[in-house]
Design an enzyme around this catalytic site. Structure first.
Site, PDB file in Angstrom:
ATOM      1  N   LYS B 157       0.881  -1.173   0.000  1.00  0.00           N
ATOM      2  CA  LYS B 157       0.000   0.000   0.000  1.00  0.00           C
ATOM      3  C   LYS B 157       0.909   1.209   0.000  1.00  0.00           C
ATOM      4  O   LYS B 157       1.590   1.492   0.993  1.00  0.00           O
ATOM      5  CB  LYS B 157      -0.909  -0.006   1.232  1.00  0.00           C
ATOM      6  CG  LYS B 157      -1.713   1.280   1.364  1.00  0.00           C
ATOM      7  CD  LYS B 157      -2.607   1.306   2.596  1.00  0.00           C
ATOM      8  CE  LYS B 157      -2.997   2.749   2.892  1.00  0.00           C
ATOM      9  NZ  LYS B 157      -3.914   2.858   4.040  1.00  0.00           N
ATOM     10  N   GLY B 218      -8.223   9.038   9.289  1.00  0.00           N
ATOM     11  CA  GLY B 218      -8.587   9.177  10.698  1.00  0.00           C
ATOM     12  C   GLY B 218      -9.647  10.225  10.978  1.00  0.00           C
ATOM     13  O   GLY B 218     -10.005  10.446  12.133  1.00  0.00           O
ATOM     14  N   ALA B 245      -9.498   5.223   3.629  1.00  0.00           N
ATOM     15  CA  ALA B 245      -9.308   6.349   4.556  1.00  0.00           C
ATOM     16  C   ALA B 245     -10.502   7.294   4.624  1.00  0.00           C
ATOM     17  O   ALA B 245     -11.126   7.602   3.616  1.00  0.00           O
ATOM     18  CB  ALA B 245      -8.067   7.166   4.200  1.00  0.00           C
ATOM     19  N   GLY B 246     -10.786   7.724   5.848  1.00  0.00           N
ATOM     20  CA  GLY B 246     -11.784   8.769   6.072  1.00  0.00           C
ATOM     21  C   GLY B 246     -13.174   8.268   6.406  1.00  0.00           C
ATOM     22  O   GLY B 246     -14.063   9.068   6.672  1.00  0.00           O
ATOM     23  N   ASN B 267      -9.652   1.679   9.325  1.00  0.00           N
ATOM     24  CA  ASN B 267      -8.905   1.362  10.534  1.00  0.00           C
ATOM     25  C   ASN B 267      -9.488   2.077  11.745  1.00  0.00           C
ATOM     26  O   ASN B 267     -10.100   1.483  12.624  1.00  0.00           O
ATOM     27  CB  ASN B 267      -7.432   1.739  10.336  1.00  0.00           C
ATOM     28  CG  ASN B 267      -6.517   1.262  11.450  1.00  0.00           C
ATOM     29  OD1 ASN B 267      -5.331   1.055  11.247  1.00  0.00           O
ATOM     30  ND2 ASN B 267      -7.009   1.044  12.654  1.00  0.00           N
ATOM     31  N   THR B 268      -9.344   3.417  11.745  1.00  0.00           N
ATOM     32  CA  THR B 268      -9.702   4.182  12.939  1.00  0.00           C
ATOM     33  C   THR B 268     -11.171   4.001  13.332  1.00  0.00           C
ATOM     34  O   THR B 268     -11.493   3.919  14.521  1.00  0.00           O
ATOM     35  CB  THR B 268      -9.404   5.678  12.695  1.00  0.00           C
ATOM     36  OG1 THR B 268      -8.042   5.794  12.273  1.00  0.00           O
ATOM     37  CG2 THR B 268      -9.590   6.486  13.962  1.00  0.00           C
TER      38      THR B 268
END
Lengths: 65, 321
Positions: B157, B218, B245-246, B267-268
């Site tokens: 990645k 995040g 992401a986001g 993830n977050t």
């Protein structure tokens, strides 16, 4: 000989990258290495000689997103 | 008209909320196949024949990333969890078959990396190492080379960060690094903005998967530019697209899949939830629902109302002949 290991200056005596890992107690660790921003394969560490002022990176697996 | 009513209201429980009920069995069934024990009960309780058909369809609806076939359309990050045990349970609950990992400077005597790597191997998930935090092409390329040896995979990645506040990718460095790595035999997963021109150059550089952001890493803001993401989907119909992401809530993931995106990477949103394991399961359901909805071809929105209940035959209709 004074070199940088993971961003910190330190005095070491090992002439090669493989011996440096031993000196730092990392000889048996699952790590990857770079010398002066160039990747050094595990099998090439025995041959990779260190010089004054070199910058060594030693990394291991970690959490990531 | 009778035929119309039958089509909209599945027996044996006709309902005014016809459209929702029509969709429900498929969504819950596909979810049950991949995600959550509760949804299995819901799926089998309602319309067994439809359930079996859609389950078979789901099994053949594979995601293909660089010749690897996957059942799950959720890629999960491994950072920021309250504990390693919760991380492990969250991976299981998410049903993710790919987890992202990183590499960091070995910190003396901690052996933190070894314990983490053992845990990840125990999950059986395929790993996608990242070059997170790299600011230059050189850093990213060397990091990728170290990751290839450390994790024994050619998948990477690729992150080349151009702005430290938004963690926005540097599109120029990204394309350069992608070209170097693809030539060197890497399977590159570029973390990118939703820019069409950058996407074209990444494909030219050898990327066979594209990973546009939804919002800054995040931030949990969801699809900041749904228009741009839709344009990317239309322009690259044959390239696997992963929203990376986001994302903050499962509804964001469902929306991405409904747009036709092939998968999401997050993830977050899971790791920092109050209950990461439950949230991982919720995202798994949302991804399955979004994919199911995409395959079912969502209706086109319109500005004015259109009666869902047949108008003809209404009681007290004085205007009818």
């Amino acid at each position: 000989m004074r070199i940088e290991v993971n961003g910190k200056a330190r005095e070491v005596r090992s002439p090669t990258l493989a011996l440096l890992l031993e000196e730092l107690g990392l000889g048996d660790r699952h790590v990857a290495t770079a010398l002066n921003q160039e990747f050094v394969r595990a099998k090439d560490r025995d041959e990779k000689r260190l010089h004054e002022g070199d910058a060594v990176e030693i990394v291991s697996p970690r959490q990531g997103g | 008209m009778i035929r119309e009513i039958e089509r909209r209201s599945p027996p044996p429980q006709p309902s005014p909320a016809s459209r929702e009920r029509e969709l429900a069995p498929r969504v819950t069934d596909i979810a049950s196949n991949a995600c959550h024990p509760l949804s299995r009960e819901a799926g089998e309780g309602e319309g067994g024949g439809i359930s079996r058909d859609s389950r078979a369809a789901n099994l053949s609806d594979l995601l293909k990333l660089y010749d690897v076939e996957l059942h799950s359309r959720l890629l999960l990050g491994t950072a920021r969890y309250p504990s390693p045990a919760i991380l492990k349970r969250a991976i299981a609950a998410s049903k993710a078959e790919i987890v992202t990992v990183s590499l960091r400077r070995e910190a003396g005597d901690s052996r933190a990396g070894e314990g983490f790597w053992r845990l990840i191997r125990e999950t059986g998930a395929r790993v996608l190492p990242n070059t997170a935090g790299c600011l230059t092409v050189k850093e990213a390329v060397t990091t990728a080379q170290m990751a290839r040896e450390l994790f024994a995979t050619s998948w990477i990645k690729l992150e080349v960060i151009g702005d430290e506040d938004t963690l926005q990718p540097d599109p120029f460095g990204l394309v350069d690094a992608a070209r170097i790595l693809a030539r060197d035999g890497f399977d590159v997963f570029p973390y990118m903005t939703e820019d069409l021109v950058v996407a074209e150059k990444l494909v030219d550089a050898g990327c066979k998967v594209l990973m546009p952001w939804a919002a800054p890493i995040g931030s949990g803001r969801g699809l900041n530019n749904a228009f741009g993401l839709r344009a990317l989907r239309v322009r690259f119909p044959d390239v696997p697209l992963v929203v990376d992401a986001g994302l903050g809530a499962p509804s964001h993931a469902a929306a991405a899949l409904e747009l036709g995106f092939d998968a999401v990477l997050l993830n977050t949103a899971v790791a920092r939830a109050g209950d990461p394991v439950a949230m991982a399961g919720a995202f798994a359901l949302a991804v399955a629902a979004g994919r199911s909805a995409y395959l079912a071809k969502p209706m086109t929105p319109r500005d004015l109302a259109e009666p869902s209940t047949p108008v003809l035959g209404r009681a007290f209709d004085l205007g009818a002949a």
